[in-house]
Scaffold this motif. Structure first.
Motif, PDB file in Angstrom:
ATOM      1  N   LYS A 138      30.047  39.921  -7.839  1.00 44.31           N
ATOM      2  CA  LYS A 138      28.676  39.415  -7.962  1.00 44.31           C
ATOM      3  C   LYS A 138      28.680  37.942  -8.343  1.00 44.31           C
ATOM      4  O   LYS A 138      29.360  37.541  -9.269  1.00 44.31           O
ATOM      5  N   SER A 139      27.883  37.177  -7.603  1.00 52.95           N
ATOM      6  CA  SER A 139      27.599  35.801  -7.997  1.00 52.95           C
ATOM      7  C   SER A 139      26.177  35.792  -8.551  1.00 52.95           C
ATOM      8  O   SER A 139      25.524  36.831  -8.628  1.00 52.95           O
ATOM      9  N   LYS A 140      25.682  34.632  -8.894  1.00 51.61           N
ATOM     10  CA  LYS A 140      24.301  34.548  -9.397  1.00 51.61           C
ATOM     11  C   LYS A 140      23.292  34.913  -8.323  1.00 51.61           C
ATOM     12  O   LYS A 140      22.213  35.399  -8.607  1.00 51.61           O
ATOM     13  N   SER A 141      23.666  34.708  -7.055  1.00 46.49           N
ATOM     14  CA  SER A 141      22.695  34.938  -5.984  1.00 46.49           C
ATOM     15  C   SER A 141      23.040  36.072  -5.021  1.00 46.49           C
ATOM     16  O   SER A 141      22.169  36.496  -4.265  1.00 46.49           O
ATOM     17  N   HIS A 142      24.277  36.551  -5.025  1.00 46.71           N
ATOM     18  CA  HIS A 142      24.670  37.590  -4.073  1.00 46.71           C
ATOM     19  C   HIS A 142      25.559  38.636  -4.731  1.00 46.71           C
ATOM     20  O   HIS A 142      26.223  38.361  -5.735  1.00 46.71           O
ATOM     21  N   SER A 143      25.581  39.806  -4.111  1.00 44.15           N
ATOM     22  CA  SER A 143      26.353  40.913  -4.656  1.00 44.15           C
ATOM     23  C   SER A 143      26.995  41.717  -3.534  1.00 44.15           C
ATOM     24  O   SER A 143      26.347  42.047  -2.546  1.00 44.15           O
ATOM     25  N   LEU A 144      28.272  42.034  -3.701  1.00 42.91           N
ATOM     26  CA  LEU A 144      29.057  42.722  -2.695  1.00 42.91           C
ATOM     27  C   LEU A 144      29.712  43.954  -3.304  1.00 42.91           C
ATOM     28  O   LEU A 144      30.223  43.897  -4.426  1.00 42.91           O
ATOM     29  N   PHE A 145      29.707  45.060  -2.565  1.00 44.37           N
ATOM     30  CA  PHE A 145      30.433  46.268  -2.958  1.00 44.37           C
ATOM     31  C   PHE A 145      31.360  46.645  -1.819  1.00 44.37           C
ATOM     32  O   PHE A 145      30.917  46.816  -0.685  1.00 44.37           O
ATOM     33  N   VAL A 146      32.661  46.748  -2.110  1.00 41.75           N
ATOM     34  CA  VAL A 146      33.655  47.139  -1.114  1.00 41.75           C
ATOM     35  C   VAL A 146      34.327  48.401  -1.631  1.00 41.75           C
ATOM     36  O   VAL A 146      34.994  48.376  -2.664  1.00 41.75           O
ATOM     37  N   SER A 147      34.146  49.498  -0.902  1.00 44.42           N
ATOM     38  CA  SER A 147      34.636  50.784  -1.399  1.00 44.42           C
ATOM     39  C   SER A 147      36.045  51.130  -0.943  1.00 44.42           C
ATOM     40  O   SER A 147      36.605  52.114  -1.412  1.00 44.42           O
ATOM     41  N   GLY A 148      36.645  50.356  -0.055  1.00 40.78           N
ATOM     42  CA  GLY A 148      37.953  50.755   0.463  1.00 40.78           C
ATOM     43  C   GLY A 148      37.770  52.030   1.263  1.00 40.78           C
ATOM     44  O   GLY A 148      37.091  52.043   2.269  1.00 40.78           O
ATOM     45  N   ASP A 149      38.328  53.120   0.780  1.00 39.56           N
ATOM     46  CA  ASP A 149      38.109  54.449   1.360  1.00 39.56           C
ATOM     47  C   ASP A 149      37.435  55.287   0.285  1.00 39.56           C
ATOM     48  O   ASP A 149      37.811  55.208  -0.876  1.00 39.56           O
ATOM     49  N   SER A 150      36.466  56.102   0.661  1.00 36.06           N
ATOM     50  CA  SER A 150      35.845  56.976  -0.331  1.00 36.06           C
ATOM     51  C   SER A 150      35.068  58.094   0.333  1.00 36.06           C
ATOM     52  O   SER A 150      34.373  57.875   1.318  1.00 36.06           O
ATOM     53  N   GLY A 151      35.191  59.271  -0.233  1.00 37.06           N
ATOM     54  CA  GLY A 151      34.293  60.360   0.088  1.00 37.06           C
ATOM     55  C   GLY A 151      33.107  60.265  -0.847  1.00 37.06           C
ATOM     56  O   GLY A 151      33.155  59.566  -1.869  1.00 37.06           O
ATOM     57  N   TYR A 152      32.034  60.973  -0.522  1.00 39.74           N
ATOM     58  CA  TYR A 152      30.856  60.910  -1.381  1.00 39.74           C
ATOM     59  C   TYR A 152      31.113  61.664  -2.681  1.00 39.74           C
ATOM     60  O   TYR A 152      31.684  62.750  -2.695  1.00 39.74           O
ATOM     61  N   ASN A 153      30.649  61.069  -3.783  1.00 40.75           N
ATOM     62  CA  ASN A 153      30.746  61.692  -5.093  1.00 40.75           C
ATOM     63  C   ASN A 153      29.772  60.977  -6.027  1.00 40.75           C
ATOM     64  O   ASN A 153      29.138  59.998  -5.650  1.00 40.75           O
TER      65      ASN A 153
END
Length: 168
Positions: A138-153
């Motif tokens: 997260k920066s002051k103006s933007h936000s990124l989420f990178v999950s790699g590999d993931s099943g739902y939980n």
């Protein structure tokens, strides 16, 4: 699976860089890239940091790490994965290991290593011996989420409660 190249607050980073033809411990076997349109390493911009989500060959690629490590300031990995990078000859001072929900700052960027529904393994007898996860940047103006590999939980809800909204 995807390599992610990002730029926030004048910092360029790459998540799970994989530039090898095959994601495998053996260069002539294993899953082969099905598109030859990969950007050559020589055409990448200067990269400040590498983030790794887990140690599977399609996310932690020795060829790519070895090609990039000298130019980066740090390589951020899940807990337990630093030993492998050290074995490859990466300078110990560049390797930073993290546990789930461990936060840190890179100048104005807030970064957190978060859980995923997945596992780690590079061989037959090392399943879940190292951690795996996702990254919030997260920066002051933007936000990124990178999950790699993931099943739902449930971890998605927890991460969203703590860090959402995300731009990407």
């Amino acid at each position: 699976h995807s390599t992610v190249l990002g730029h926030l607050d004048n910092k360029t980073f790459i998540v799970d860089p994989v530039f090898s033809v095959r994601a495998s411990p053996i260069s002539c076997l294993g899953p082969k890239r099905f598109d030859g349109s990969l950007t050559p390493l020589s055409e990448l911009p200067s990269i400040d940091f590498i983030f790794i989500t887990h140690n599977h060959y399609d996310h932690l690629d020795r060829y790519s790490i070895m090609a990039l490590h000298e130019q980066v300031q740090a390589i951020y990995v899940p807990d337990g994965n630093g030993a492998l990078l050290s074995e490859w000859g990466i300078c110990q001072s560049k390797i930073k290991e993290f546990k789930w929900f461990e936060e840190f700052f890179i100048e104005n960027l807030m970064v957190c290593f978060c859980p995923t529904q997945h596992f780690s393994s590079r061989g037959l007898f090392d399943r879940d011996k190292t951690l795996w996860g996702s990254w919030v940047i997260k920066s002051k103006s933007h936000s990124l989420f990178v999950s790699g590999d993931s099943g739902y939980n449930e971890h998605f809800k927890v991460i969203a409660q703590k860090y959402a909204p995300f731009d990407i």
